[in-house]
Scaffold this active site. Structure first.
Site, PDB file in Angstrom:
ATOM      1  N   THR A 126       0.813  -1.223   0.000  1.00  0.00           N
ATOM      2  CA  THR A 126       0.000   0.000   0.000  1.00  0.00           C
ATOM      3  C   THR A 126       0.848   1.276   0.000  1.00  0.00           C
ATOM      4  O   THR A 126       1.988   1.272   0.483  1.00  0.00           O
ATOM      5  CB  THR A 126      -0.910   0.003   1.256  1.00  0.00           C
ATOM      6  N   ASP A 127       0.243   2.355  -0.464  1.00  0.00           N
ATOM      7  CA  ASP A 127       0.921   3.667  -0.400  1.00  0.00           C
ATOM      8  C   ASP A 127       1.136   4.125   1.044  1.00  0.00           C
ATOM      9  O   ASP A 127       1.940   5.018   1.300  1.00  0.00           O
ATOM     10  CB  ASP A 127       0.148   4.733  -1.183  1.00  0.00           C
ATOM     11  N   GLU A 128       0.396   3.515   1.992  1.00  0.00           N
ATOM     12  CA  GLU A 128       0.509   3.976   3.383  1.00  0.00           C
ATOM     13  C   GLU A 128       1.879   3.701   3.988  1.00  0.00           C
ATOM     14  O   GLU A 128       2.228   4.278   5.011  1.00  0.00           O
ATOM     15  CB  GLU A 128      -0.576   3.338   4.250  1.00  0.00           C
ATOM     16  N   TYR A 150      -1.729  -0.213  11.191  1.00  0.00           N
ATOM     17  CA  TYR A 150      -1.931  -0.891   9.897  1.00  0.00           C
ATOM     18  C   TYR A 150      -0.745  -0.636   8.973  1.00  0.00           C
ATOM     19  O   TYR A 150      -0.149  -1.574   8.418  1.00  0.00           O
ATOM     20  CB  TYR A 150      -3.233  -0.403   9.239  1.00  0.00           C
ATOM     21  N   LYS A 154       2.075  -3.327   7.378  1.00  0.00           N
ATOM     22  CA  LYS A 154       2.358  -3.540   5.949  1.00  0.00           C
ATOM     23  C   LYS A 154       3.836  -3.254   5.648  1.00  0.00           C
ATOM     24  O   LYS A 154       4.461  -3.959   4.856  1.00  0.00           O
ATOM     25  CB  LYS A 154       1.461  -2.646   5.086  1.00  0.00           C
TER      26      LYS A 154
END
Ligand code: NAD
Ligand code: TDX
Length: 340
Positions: A126-128, A150, A154
Site C-alpha cells: 500500500t501507499d501507506e 496498519y 504492511k
C-alpha cells in the site's frame, strides 16, 4: 505459472482479481485461501463459483500446516498475497490481528515459498508505507514512514520480503496501491460507508476538516496493475499503482452525494482519526514503463460504484448487522454525538 494461490481472495480487491483472472486467463487455475474474517465474503466470489478452474479453501495464512497442505494439494507454483487486516481505524482500536496476519502471515508465506520451492510471489502492499507526503510524489526507493499500526504492519511485511529476497534469492515482487474503491468493498472504508449511509439518509462522519488528500484508484485498474506486475515485474522490485487522481475527502463526499441525489447537510465534521496522514501521493512511472495505464476516470468509476451499491442492497444490508454494528458504535457513536 499455472496454479495460482490467491490469499485473501474473498475480500474486496482479492475477489476482483480472482474474477478478472478466471475471465482473462483460461490456462490458469485459481485457488483461494481465505480465513473469512469479518471482511471475507463468499458472495464476492459467486460470479466464479461454478468455474472448474476456481477452488476455495478456508484457512489462515499464518498457519504453516494450512499453507503447506494447500500448496501441495493444488501443486501451487505462484502466490498472490492479498490477505491482510486492511482498515486503519480498526488497527487503532485493536492492532493484534494486524501483527498476526500482515506480519506473521506474510513471513509464513515467504518461508513456505522457500521450503516448498515456489516460483514467484506477488505481495500486495500500500501507499501507506510511505506515510504522510506533504509535497511531491513517493517513488519506490523512498524510505518507509508508517503512521498507523496498519501501515506499520504492511511496512514490516515488506521488510521481511526484502530480507528473504536478499538472503534466499526468492522471486518476490511487490505492488503498492493507492486508495481503492468499487463494487464489493466492505462498508467500513470511506466510500462504501458513506454511500450506504447516505442511501439511508444517515449522517456521514467526516474526520477533521475533510481536507486530507487521497489518490483514488478504481478496483479494476488496481487489478490490471497487479496483473501487469505479476507477469512483467522484475524479481525483487516494488511498483507503485497510483490512481493519479488526487482529491480532498470533502470533494469525494460531495461527488458521491451528487451521484446519489442526496443533500450535503448529511455531512458531519467529527473528531479526527489519531495520527491521520494528511496526504498520500505516488509517482507511477515505473509501472507505466511496463505498459500499464488506468482505464477508468474517477467520475465514471464513482458513478458506477454508487449505482452498484444502489442496485445491490442484498449484498451490503446483511453485512450491516451483528459485529458490524458493534464496530460502528465503537468507532462513531461518541464522535457523532459530540458533533450534534
Ligand atoms: P479486505 O479487508 O477487503 O480483504 C482482506 C481479506 O483477507 C478478507 O477476505 C479476509 O477474510 C482475508 N484474511 C484476513 N486475515 C487472513 C488470514 N490470516 N488468512 C487468510 N485470509 C485472511 O482488504 P482489501 O481492501 O481487499 O485489501 C486487499 C489487500 O490490498 C490488503 O493487503 C491491503 O493491505 C491492500 N491494499 C488495499 C487498499 C484499499 O484501498 N483497500 C489499497 C492498497 C492496498
Ligand atoms: O468514516 C470515515 N471518515 C473519514 O473522514 C472514514 C472511514 C474515513 N475517513 C477519511 C480517512 C481518510 O483520510 O477518509 C479517507 C479514506 O479513509 P479509508 O477509506 O479508511 O482509507 P485510508 O485510511 O486512506 O486507507 C485506505 O487506503 C490504503 C485503505 O483502507 C487501506 O487498506 C489502503 O492500504
Amino acid at each position: 505459472m499455472k496454479n495460482i494461490l490467491v490469499t485473501g481472495g474473498a475480500g474486496f480487491i482479492g475477489s476482483a482479481f480472482v474474477r478478472y483472472m478466471i475471465d482473462t486467463y483460461p490456462e490458469y487455475n485459481i485457488i483461494v485461501l481465505d480465513k473469512l474474517t469479518y471482511a471475507g465474503n463468499l458472495d464476492n466470489l459467486l460470479p466464479v463459483h461454478d468455474s472448474p478452474r476456481y477452488h476455495f479453501e478456508r484457512g489462515d495464512i499464518a498457519s504453516r500446516e494450512t499453507v503447506q497442505r494447500v500448496v501441495e494439494t493444488y501443486s501451487v507454483d505462484t502466490i498472490v498475497n492479498f490477505a491482510a487486516e486492511s482498515h486503519v481505524d480498526r488497527s487503532i482500536l485493536q492492532p493484534d490481528a494486524f501483527i498476526h496476519t500482515d506480519v506473521v502471515g506474510t513471513y509464513i508465506l515467504l518461508d513456505m515459498m522457500r521450503l516448498l520451492g515456489l516460483e514467484r510471489m506477488l505481495h500486495v502492499s500500500t501507499d501507506e508505507v510511505y506515510g504522510d507526503v506533504a509535497e511531491g510524489y513517493s517513488v519506490e526507493t523512498d524510505s518507509f514512514q508508517p503512521n498507523s499500526p496498519y501501515a506499520a504492519s504492511k511496512a514490516s511485511a515488506e521488510l521481511m520480503i526484502r530480507a528473504y529476497r536478499q538472503t534466499y534469492d526468492l522471486d518476490v515482487v511487490v505492488t503498492r496501491g493507492s486508495n481503492t474503491f468499487g463494487p464489493y468493498q466492505y462498508p467500513e472504508k470511506l466510500l462504501p460507508l458513506f454511500i450506504t449511509e447516505a442511501i439511508d439518509d444517515r449522517p456521514l462522519p467526516l474526520y477533521g476538516d475533510g481536507m486530507q488528500v487521497r489518490d483514488w484508484l478504481f478496483v479494476e485498474d488496481h487489478v490490471t496493475g497487479i496483473d501487469t506486475v505479476l507477469h512483467h515485474g522484475a524479481a525483487g522490485e516494488a511498483y507503485n499503482i497510483a490512481g493519479e487522481c488526487e482529491k480532498h475527502n470533502i470533494e469525494v463526499v460531495r461527488e458521491l452525494l451528487r451521484a446519489l441525489g442526496k443533500p450535503e447537510k448529511l455531512i458531519r465534521h467529527v473528531k479526527d482519526r489519531p495520527g491521520h496522514d494528511r496526504r498520500y501521493a505516488m509517482n507511477c512511472d515505473k509501472l507505466h514503463a511496463l505498459g500499464w495505464q488506468r482505464q477508468h476516470s474517477f467520475e465514471d468509476a464513482i458513478r458506477l460504484t454508487v449505482q452498484w451499491y444502489v442496485d445491490n442492497e442484498w449484498w451490503w444490508r446483511k453485512i450491516k448487522t451483528g459485529e458490524y454494528l458493534e464496530y460502528y458504535k465503537a468507532q462513531y457513536a461518541e464522535r457523532l454525538a459530540e458533533s450534534d
